[in-house]
Write a protein that holds these residues in place. Sequence first.
Motif, short mmCIF file in Angstrom:
data_model
loop_
_atom_site.label_atom_id
_atom_site.label_comp_id
_atom_site.label_asym_id
_atom_site.label_seq_id
_atom_site.Cartn_x
_atom_site.Cartn_y
_atom_site.Cartn_z
N TRP A 203 -32.83 -54.88 -6.39
CA TRP A 203 -33.99 -55.00 -7.18
C TRP A 203 -34.17 -56.30 -7.39
N ASP A 204 -35.03 -57.23 -7.04
CA ASP A 204 -35.45 -58.28 -7.15
C ASP A 204 -36.43 -58.55 -8.25
N GLU A 205 -35.83 -58.84 -9.48
CA GLU A 205 -36.65 -58.73 -10.88
C GLU A 205 -37.87 -59.71 -11.04
N SER A 206 -37.45 -60.85 -10.17
CA SER A 206 -38.41 -62.12 -10.39
C SER A 206 -39.70 -61.85 -9.36
N GLU A 207 -39.45 -61.29 -8.24
CA GLU A 207 -40.55 -60.90 -7.26
C GLU A 207 -41.12 -59.30 -7.47
N LYS A 208 -40.46 -58.60 -8.35
CA LYS A 208 -40.85 -57.21 -8.41
C LYS A 208 -40.84 -56.38 -7.08
N LYS A 209 -39.62 -56.57 -6.40
CA LYS A 209 -39.52 -55.95 -4.92
C LYS A 209 -38.09 -55.24 -5.04
N PHE A 210 -38.18 -53.87 -4.42
CA PHE A 210 -37.04 -53.07 -4.27
C PHE A 210 -36.83 -53.17 -2.97
#
Length: 327
Positions: free
Chosen positions: A135-142
């Motif tokens: 989970w890339d929290e900064s880019e909101k991508k899973f």
Amino acid sequence: MRKIATFILLFAITLVASEGGPDEFGYRWIDSDEPGGPAYEWREIDWIGVSLGWHDTEDDAMYELTLPQPFTFYGQEYTTLHICSNGWMCLGEYSGWARTSLPNIPDEDEPNALIAPFSMDLNPRNSPGEVYYYWDESEKKFIVEFDEIVEYSEGPIPYVFEVILDFRAQSVLFQYAVTGATSRNCVIGIENETGEIGLQYGTDEDVHNGLAILFAADVIVGAPYSSGFETYEERSGFEAEDTTEWQCGEPIGPGPGTTHSGSYCWGTNLFGSYGYLMDAYLYTPMFNAGTANHPYIDFWKHTSAIKFCLICHYSSCEKESRSNYGN
């Protein structure tokens, strides 16, 4: 400069046409081989992602996880993702087995709410690699990566591919680092929660190394999409600089007489003529155009000094326009 009374009733953001689709919901696909398609930008997560632990242990396996936040897919919100070792995933509830092959998309048999980047009989147990998620929290991508996973027959090709769920754009991206011919049926595509609507990209014969495929819906229907202004929640984000000029309510007298949707609209004086040389500004919410290269806004308006129109892609009254939209 003379200002023109304008009534605004409906906002929506639409993506320009792309290659493949649309299905009945509005999803289309476009790949990196097409002009205007997504860029192939591999996201390696084997050093930072969570390993599913299937190497040397599992075949025909399922892994259930809770997403870090709800993901919108075919208009439904999901918090649960199931990853299958056989190159597919599904959202929401699923109690079935790890199907080794899938029919052409769409198909009402489970799994539904389907995301299938490379669905076929794969075998992590006898593969050199592993399956990871991150989970890339900064880019909101899973991101889910299948890293060097071979066919069940222990074929010579260790496939490497990944899925990226973009929570801001509500889109699905498939990327392929290592592909090749398979001896089994391979299906690539997406499908809604009932299996009645879906979009199939193709099979293993249609992908190649360095390919990206983007699946996105025509209309981004999340907030602040508005089709009425009756309640405070529906009017949230719209701000009038001077409420004596911009008003929200039922139009009476000069103007359209009736609204395009609902019973309320915004107008520069709902009950009479607008003021001469009026300076009137209505600020709208910030629209999330996601990954759209050329988004445009549809809105219904009535201008008393020009003409009555239904749907406009432009406004003839004074306005501020921008070519780029932020999140």
